[in-house]
Design a protein around this motif. Sequence first.
Motif, PDB file in Angstrom:
ATOM      1  N   LYS A 195      -0.249   1.811  -1.057  1.00  0.00           N
ATOM      2  CA  LYS A 195      -1.415   2.502  -0.503  1.00  0.00           C
ATOM      3  C   LYS A 195      -1.285   2.815   0.978  1.00  0.00           C
ATOM      4  O   LYS A 195      -1.609   3.914   1.426  1.00  0.00           O
ATOM      5  N   ASN A 196      -0.835   1.861   1.774  1.00  0.00           N
ATOM      6  CA  ASN A 196      -0.902   1.995   3.230  1.00  0.00           C
ATOM      7  C   ASN A 196       0.284   2.775   3.785  1.00  0.00           C
ATOM      8  O   ASN A 196       1.137   2.251   4.507  1.00  0.00           O
ATOM      9  N   TYR A 224      -5.648  -1.165  -6.651  1.00  0.00           N
ATOM     10  CA  TYR A 224      -6.297  -1.852  -5.525  1.00  0.00           C
ATOM     11  C   TYR A 224      -7.813  -1.890  -5.730  1.00  0.00           C
ATOM     12  O   TYR A 224      -8.576  -1.643  -4.803  1.00  0.00           O
ATOM     13  N   LYS A 225      -8.233  -2.189  -6.943  1.00  0.00           N
ATOM     14  CA  LYS A 225      -9.662  -2.075  -7.274  1.00  0.00           C
ATOM     15  C   LYS A 225     -10.562  -2.973  -6.429  1.00  0.00           C
ATOM     16  O   LYS A 225     -11.747  -2.698  -6.286  1.00  0.00           O
ATOM     17  N   ASP A 226      -9.997  -4.048  -5.868  1.00  0.00           N
ATOM     18  CA  ASP A 226     -10.803  -4.933  -5.026  1.00  0.00           C
ATOM     19  C   ASP A 226     -10.835  -4.485  -3.566  1.00  0.00           C
ATOM     20  O   ASP A 226     -11.586  -5.029  -2.762  1.00  0.00           O
ATOM     21  N   ARG A 227     -10.023  -3.479  -3.207  1.00  0.00           N
ATOM     22  CA  ARG A 227      -9.923  -3.058  -1.811  1.00  0.00           C
ATOM     23  C   ARG A 227     -10.209  -1.580  -1.590  1.00  0.00           C
ATOM     24  O   ARG A 227     -10.345  -1.138  -0.448  1.00  0.00           O
ATOM     25  N   VAL A 228     -10.305  -0.829  -2.664  1.00  0.00           N
ATOM     26  CA  VAL A 228     -10.468   0.620  -2.559  1.00  0.00           C
ATOM     27  C   VAL A 228     -11.675   1.047  -3.387  1.00  0.00           C
ATOM     28  O   VAL A 228     -11.866   0.570  -4.501  1.00  0.00           O
ATOM     29  N   ARG A 229     -12.476   1.934  -2.821  1.00  0.00           N
ATOM     30  CA  ARG A 229     -13.649   2.444  -3.532  1.00  0.00           C
ATOM     31  C   ARG A 229     -13.581   3.965  -3.611  1.00  0.00           C
ATOM     32  O   ARG A 229     -13.193   4.629  -2.636  1.00  0.00           O
ATOM     33  N   ASP A 456     -10.842   5.074   2.691  1.00  0.00           N
ATOM     34  CA  ASP A 456      -9.774   4.245   2.141  1.00  0.00           C
ATOM     35  C   ASP A 456      -8.526   5.068   1.858  1.00  0.00           C
ATOM     36  O   ASP A 456      -7.409   4.568   1.975  1.00  0.00           O
ATOM     37  N   HIS A 457      -8.721   6.321   1.461  1.00  0.00           N
ATOM     38  CA  HIS A 457      -7.572   7.193   1.197  1.00  0.00           C
ATOM     39  C   HIS A 457      -8.017   8.639   1.278  1.00  0.00           C
ATOM     40  O   HIS A 457      -9.126   8.989   0.866  1.00  0.00           O
ATOM     41  N   GLN A 478      -9.538   6.732   9.714  1.00  0.00           N
ATOM     42  CA  GLN A 478      -8.995   5.611   8.957  1.00  0.00           C
ATOM     43  C   GLN A 478      -8.580   4.486   9.892  1.00  0.00           C
ATOM     44  O   GLN A 478      -8.103   4.733  10.999  1.00  0.00           O
ATOM     45  N   SER A 482      -3.534   5.850   5.301  1.00  0.00           N
ATOM     46  CA  SER A 482      -3.450   5.875   3.848  1.00  0.00           C
ATOM     47  C   SER A 482      -3.794   7.287   3.395  1.00  0.00           C
ATOM     48  O   SER A 482      -4.945   7.602   3.102  1.00  0.00           O
TER      49      SER A 482
END
Length: 685
Positions: A195-196, A224-229, A456-457, A478, A482
């Motif tokens: 991702k990063n 990355y479901k716990d870190r990306v929305r 997030d992206h 950001q 990402s």
Amino acid sequence: MSANAKFQEETLKLEKVLGEIQAQRKAIGAPYTGQDIAEQVLDDLRQQRKKRLEIAEREPYFGRLDFQEEGHSEAQPLYIGKSGVGDEETQKPLVIDWRAPISSLFYSFTGGDPSVTYDSPDGIVNGRVSLKRNLLIRESELQRVVDSYEEGQGGEALATDEFLLHRLGESKDNKLKDIVSTIQQEQDAIIRTEKNKALFIQGVAGSGKTTVALHRLAYLLYRYKDRVRAERMMILAPSRMFLDYISGVLPELGVGDIRQTTFEEWALELLGGTVVPESPASSLEKWFERKASKEERESAPGRVKGSAAYVGRLREALARFEEKLIPDDTFSPAAGVELQADRIREWFREEPSDEPVMKRRERLLNRLKRWMEIQLGRARWSDKTIKAAAMAKWKSYSGKIPPLSAAEFYRAYFPDEATYRPAASKRKPIVIPPEDLPILAYIHLQLYGSAEPAYDHIVIDEAQDYSPLQLAVLAGRQRIPSLTVLGDLQQGIHDYAGIRSWTELSDLFAKDDTAYYELDRSYRSTTEIIEFANRILSGMEGEVKPAVPVFRSGDPVETVAVEASSSALAKEIASTIQAWSGGTGISTIAVLCRTAAKSKLLHAELQKAGVEASLLQADQQAYHGGITVLPSYLSKGLEFDAVILADADRESYAAEDAKLLYVACTRALHRLKVLYQGEPSALIV
């Protein structure tokens, strides 16, 4: 096993999976209509799952991989689909999500040595592949079974191309489709990149770079479901019409809530309606109407003002502004109460330097107010007369640190370049040239930041038409780079504003924060069309590599001279459309002209000739399929079953128009006909 036996085996499997999906969907039931907040949240999750099951019911899976993990006695058949489905009774997976680590084997395995590995959350897993099978399911019905690898049969997994070619040979409609069943190895590597990174993708026409980027968003949300929305992701496309064209891909992958917009719309919203650019559609048409020289392109305002050097100038001006922000005056709210300028500057420097300047200004002024209250003491502060006098002094001092708008700052520090005047009324926006929009967005973010949380992206499509300044603006939204930045330098028809090399954009980031991929295989067009288009660019210099066609042969490209009259041209096009529409599987046809003006005239002639076609213009929101007449520069990003290029003459397409002509030709999937009146363009002979 015979082909019929394989088909029967997979039919029985499909019936079992469909039965489980239908039972699970039915068990979820109707949406909750009560007022309990907790139950509403839980029901929202249930309804989202129901939507995924509805999608899965139409096409539960597309691939099968028989995999024997090291240490296990036998291979297990793994069915790969757009969404995972488990057996509610046994708790075992019936269908594995295409984004799961083990699913990467389906895309990366191409035959040969059956020994494989994949990276799981628990570490590297080793094993063997004994079967790779492609399955085509439409509306819950099994239509095609193709084994691309079977252990013991030898050779590479060449049958994969047979399945791929079948999918590529299908007709187009007015929407982009997902490619999850035919993702190729090089595309999968991009999708699964960490991702990063600021990820740059150079992809030739038809390489699937847009769909790869959309699938990458779906993968990141899964991985990355716990870190990306999803609501903190954004897709930037060149136009509303293009966004409508790609709008079906993410929902089909079970992804929603991702913002899809254009840079212009996003920047105008950021600036809060204080400015409005001169008509971009009009500016676009004027640019392509005139034949700009190389020198004019190089010195165009968009290219100069969007350069990395201009970013440097803006940074220097902002640094000067910040350095001089605090006045030399002592702040004295009352007799005997003083705060020296040096001390106020120290307070300002104590504010976090990564915060926007005007937010630091606001906090500084609030600190001054608290200091003033403390210094005057409770007794004097409660005296209305003393308090009013002190507040008047505070307001006077605050006025010496002016809260400039982005437009006011630009006029103050770049008076020769910000030529527009303030609006007649504060309620009316300032009219600015389009090239100043990213400048004001950059300044605004440095001064005020944004009320939205950081992204997030970010996906940027057709990024060869972006300037370094535009990317710097977006990167500023950001905390950690990402981004997926994709495009094709060979399609850089807006070179009066865009880039000539990817380093113009990648140099904005630390080297360790970037990754670069090239996609040189074109899956869109037939071999004949790709080879014809490659010849158009053969004389160009720079980072230009010919597209490598997937071997899908079709009809030769036709190059036809037409009598020099508008009626003769319309007659030739009408007869071609009639021939192509007669049971050939062609449903979308584009008639492309060099300019918008030519497109309007030809559309009128075609109507006289009895051709029912729509005219597509720069300000339209959607492409509706069928027969469409449009200028070639608006066709970028779209694709059609067949293309008729109406004016490939020497005057319309000179040497400097090679990229535009390349774009026009590479829109065609199956058929391409090139017409000219008078002398043909040197690019096609």
